[in-house]
Design an enzyme around this catalytic site. Sequence first.
Site, PDB file in Angstrom:
ATOM      1  N   GLY A  12      -9.347   7.109  34.549  1.00  0.00           N
ATOM      2  CA  GLY A  12      -8.520   8.253  34.949  1.00  0.00           C
ATOM      3  C   GLY A  12      -7.889   8.052  36.312  1.00  0.00           C
ATOM      4  O   GLY A  12      -7.936   8.939  37.162  1.00  0.00           O
ATOM      5  N   SER A  14      -4.590   7.273  36.978  1.00  0.00           N
ATOM      6  CA  SER A  14      -3.129   7.376  37.072  1.00  0.00           C
ATOM      7  C   SER A  14      -2.696   8.449  38.058  1.00  0.00           C
ATOM      8  O   SER A  14      -1.559   8.434  38.531  1.00  0.00           O
ATOM      9  CB  SER A  14      -2.533   7.659  35.690  1.00  0.00           C
ATOM     10  OG  SER A  14      -3.066   8.847  35.156  1.00  0.00           O
ATOM     11  N   ASP A  61      -8.578   5.636  25.763  1.00  0.00           N
ATOM     12  CA  ASP A  61      -9.112   6.998  25.796  1.00  0.00           C
ATOM     13  C   ASP A  61     -10.638   6.909  25.854  1.00  0.00           C
ATOM     14  O   ASP A  61     -11.291   6.638  24.835  1.00  0.00           O
ATOM     15  CB  ASP A  61      -8.653   7.739  24.525  1.00  0.00           C
ATOM     16  CG  ASP A  61      -9.168   9.166  24.471  1.00  0.00           C
ATOM     17  OD1 ASP A  61     -10.084   9.523  25.258  1.00  0.00           O
ATOM     18  OD2 ASP A  61      -8.670   9.936  23.623  1.00  0.00           O
ATOM     19  N   SER A 144     -19.140  17.193  40.360  1.00  0.00           N
ATOM     20  CA  SER A 144     -18.427  18.353  40.899  1.00  0.00           C
ATOM     21  C   SER A 144     -19.420  19.304  41.568  1.00  0.00           C
ATOM     22  O   SER A 144     -20.586  19.390  41.163  1.00  0.00           O
ATOM     23  CB  SER A 144     -17.729  19.105  39.759  1.00  0.00           C
ATOM     24  OG  SER A 144     -17.224  20.336  40.220  1.00  0.00           O
ATOM     25  N   TYR A 157     -18.057  22.800  31.706  1.00  0.00           N
ATOM     26  CA  TYR A 157     -17.705  21.876  32.795  1.00  0.00           C
ATOM     27  C   TYR A 157     -18.899  21.727  33.756  1.00  0.00           C
ATOM     28  O   TYR A 157     -19.326  20.607  34.066  1.00  0.00           O
ATOM     29  CB  TYR A 157     -16.474  22.402  33.530  1.00  0.00           C
ATOM     30  CG  TYR A 157     -16.001  21.505  34.657  1.00  0.00           C
ATOM     31  CD1 TYR A 157     -15.232  20.377  34.398  1.00  0.00           C
ATOM     32  CD2 TYR A 157     -16.329  21.786  35.992  1.00  0.00           C
ATOM     33  CE1 TYR A 157     -14.796  19.546  35.426  1.00  0.00           C
ATOM     34  CE2 TYR A 157     -15.891  20.969  37.025  1.00  0.00           C
ATOM     35  CZ  TYR A 157     -15.129  19.857  36.741  1.00  0.00           C
ATOM     36  OH  TYR A 157     -14.703  19.034  37.768  1.00  0.00           O
TER      37      TYR A 157
HETATM   38  N1  LIG Z   1      -9.544  18.331  41.384  1.00  0.00           N
HETATM   39  C1  LIG Z   1     -10.646  19.003  41.679  1.00  0.00           C
HETATM   40  O1  LIG Z   1     -10.588  20.072  42.265  1.00  0.00           O
HETATM   41  C2  LIG Z   1     -11.995  18.431  41.288  1.00  0.00           C
HETATM   42  C3  LIG Z   1     -13.149  19.039  41.837  1.00  0.00           C
HETATM   43  C4  LIG Z   1     -14.391  18.525  41.493  1.00  0.00           C
HETATM   44  C5  LIG Z   1     -14.494  17.442  40.657  1.00  0.00           C
HETATM   45  N2  LIG Z   1     -13.370  16.876  40.143  1.00  0.00           N
HETATM   46  C6  LIG Z   1     -13.529  15.731  39.232  1.00  0.00           C
HETATM   47  O2  LIG Z   1     -12.806  14.616  39.717  1.00  0.00           O
HETATM   48  C7  LIG Z   1     -12.333  13.828  38.625  1.00  0.00           C
HETATM   49  C8  LIG Z   1     -10.834  13.629  38.743  1.00  0.00           C
HETATM   50  O3  LIG Z   1     -10.225  14.887  38.801  1.00  0.00           O
HETATM   51  P1  LIG Z   1      -8.665  15.063  39.147  1.00  0.00           P
HETATM   52  O4  LIG Z   1      -8.508  16.441  39.654  1.00  0.00           O
HETATM   53  O5  LIG Z   1      -8.184  13.907  39.939  1.00  0.00           O
HETATM   54  O6  LIG Z   1      -8.059  14.997  37.642  1.00  0.00           O
HETATM   55  P2  LIG Z   1      -6.541  14.994  37.136  1.00  0.00           P
HETATM   56  O7  LIG Z   1      -5.577  15.119  38.270  1.00  0.00           O
HETATM   57  O8  LIG Z   1      -6.483  15.969  36.020  1.00  0.00           O
HETATM   58  O9  LIG Z   1      -6.397  13.494  36.529  1.00  0.00           O
HETATM   59  C9  LIG Z   1      -7.185  13.144  35.426  1.00  0.00           C
HETATM   60  C10 LIG Z   1      -7.037  11.671  35.159  1.00  0.00           C
HETATM   61  O10 LIG Z   1      -7.959  11.332  34.103  1.00  0.00           O
HETATM   62  C11 LIG Z   1      -7.242  10.744  33.039  1.00  0.00           C
HETATM   63  N3  LIG Z   1      -7.934  11.078  31.794  1.00  0.00           N
HETATM   64  C12 LIG Z   1      -8.267  12.301  31.314  1.00  0.00           C
HETATM   65  N4  LIG Z   1      -8.926  12.160  30.147  1.00  0.00           N
HETATM   66  C13 LIG Z   1      -9.022  10.826  29.904  1.00  0.00           C
HETATM   67  C14 LIG Z   1      -9.562  10.052  28.874  1.00  0.00           C
HETATM   68  N5  LIG Z   1     -10.168  10.635  27.824  1.00  0.00           N
HETATM   69  N6  LIG Z   1      -9.471   8.706  28.929  1.00  0.00           N
HETATM   70  C15 LIG Z   1      -8.873   8.089  29.989  1.00  0.00           C
HETATM   71  N7  LIG Z   1      -8.333   8.777  31.010  1.00  0.00           N
HETATM   72  C16 LIG Z   1      -8.395  10.134  30.960  1.00  0.00           C
HETATM   73  C17 LIG Z   1      -5.820  11.256  33.135  1.00  0.00           C
HETATM   74  O11 LIG Z   1      -4.920  10.349  32.481  1.00  0.00           O
HETATM   75  P3  LIG Z   1      -3.708  10.916  31.552  1.00  0.00           P
HETATM   76  O12 LIG Z   1      -2.885  11.809  32.411  1.00  0.00           O
HETATM   77  O13 LIG Z   1      -2.986   9.693  31.082  1.00  0.00           O
HETATM   78  O14 LIG Z   1      -4.382  11.689  30.441  1.00  0.00           O
HETATM   79  C18 LIG Z   1      -5.660  11.269  34.667  1.00  0.00           C
HETATM   80  O15 LIG Z   1      -5.402   9.953  35.136  1.00  0.00           O
HETATM   81  C19 LIG Z   1     -12.762  14.571  37.353  1.00  0.00           C
HETATM   82  O16 LIG Z   1     -13.963  14.013  36.861  1.00  0.00           O
HETATM   83  C20 LIG Z   1     -13.003  15.988  37.841  1.00  0.00           C
HETATM   84  O17 LIG Z   1     -13.925  16.673  37.037  1.00  0.00           O
HETATM   85  C21 LIG Z   1     -12.115  17.341  40.437  1.00  0.00           C
END
Ligand SMILES: NC(=O)c1ccc[n+]([C@@H]2O[C@H](COP(=O)([O-])OP(=O)(O)OC[C@H]3O[C@@H](n4cnc5c(N)ncnc54)[C@H](OP(=O)(O)O)[C@@H]3O)[C@@H](O)[C@H]2O)c1
Length: 252
Positions: A12, A14, A61, A144, A157
């Site tokens: 993930g 990108s 995926d 998280s 979640y």
């Molecule tokens: N943002 C927050 O506030 C926050 C807080 C706490 C924890 N987190 C954790 O941090 C991590 C990253 O979060 P983020 O906010 O950076 O997420 P994000 O902006 O939604 O980006 C998600 C990334 O994961 C990829 N992805 C999703 N499902 C996938 C799959 N089945 N196989 C391969 N790639 C997949 C997406 O690729 P595509 O676009 O190509 O699908 C994208 O590159 C997650 O585990 C999230 O739970 C985030």
Amino acid sequence: MNFKNKNVLITGASRGIGKATAIAFAEKGASVGINYRSNTEEAEKTLVELTGEEHRLFQYDVSKKEDTKALVEDFVAHYGQLDVLVNNAGISIFHKIDEVDFDHWTNAWEDTFKTNLFAVSNMCYWGAKAMMKTGGGNIVNISSRGAFRGEPTKPAYGASKAALNAMSQSLAKALAPHKIYIGVVAPGFTETEMAAVTLTPAERENLLRESPFKRMAQPKEVAHAVLFLASEGAAYSSGTIIDVNGASYLRS
Ligand SMILES: NC(=O)c1ccc[n+]([C@@H]2O[C@H](COP(=O)([O-])OP(=O)(O)OC[C@H]3O[C@@H](n4cnc5c(N)ncnc54)[C@H](OP(=O)(O)O)[C@@H]3O)[C@@H](O)[C@H]2O)c1
């Protein structure tokens, strides 16, 4: 921290936290494999932002168990070995118990666990198998704050991230004899697309009040903790969970 000659695979990557982590590893000399699921345009934009030439995209995926095996095999076929695996890909689905029907409820639990827990356990399996052949490595799983303080509008979640923490700590014990070290980073709300789509303006206002910093985390602040846990000197920190939540939720 120096990651010269280290091959790093980030799921993930990108956009968001994964992208910031890819940029940070590349700045420290690593060759980075950027995994993503569907958005090739976004992944290609990320690829060109990385310092150095040895980086590559891997479209798989990870919620599909056959893809986790194929992803690690593809990475090792290209780079020769896997030194650092960052399990970052995650999803977040609203399913407030007093608002959704049973189908929505069960689908949310199944989909969330497929990506946030089973994908990570499968990637740990194949990643560890690859690392065992080359004398060890580091795995960092992204959890998280919600694992600790509860997620009333998306309980699956919170539960998936709590399970990820427990799994990571079990594997830290199981894999230490193989010189494979596992760390966890637990961010609070971070300025990414996931946070942008899941927050209403009122929720955003509330959460800014939660932290004495009066702001959300930046993705590169999460990346900083990931690099520490993946660095050579962090071996004895295996099993650790690092909070990156701006003191918004302090656990004992
Ligand atoms: N943002 C927050 O506030 C926050 C807080 C706490 C924890 N987190 C954790 O941090 C991590 C990253 O979060 P983020 O906010 O950076 O997420 P994000 O902006 O939604 O980006 C998600 C990334 O994961 C990829 N992805 C999703 N499902 C996938 C799959 N089945 N196989 C391969 N790639 C997949 C997406 O690729 P595509 O676009 O190509 O699908 C994208 O590159 C997650 O585990 C999230 O739970 C985030």
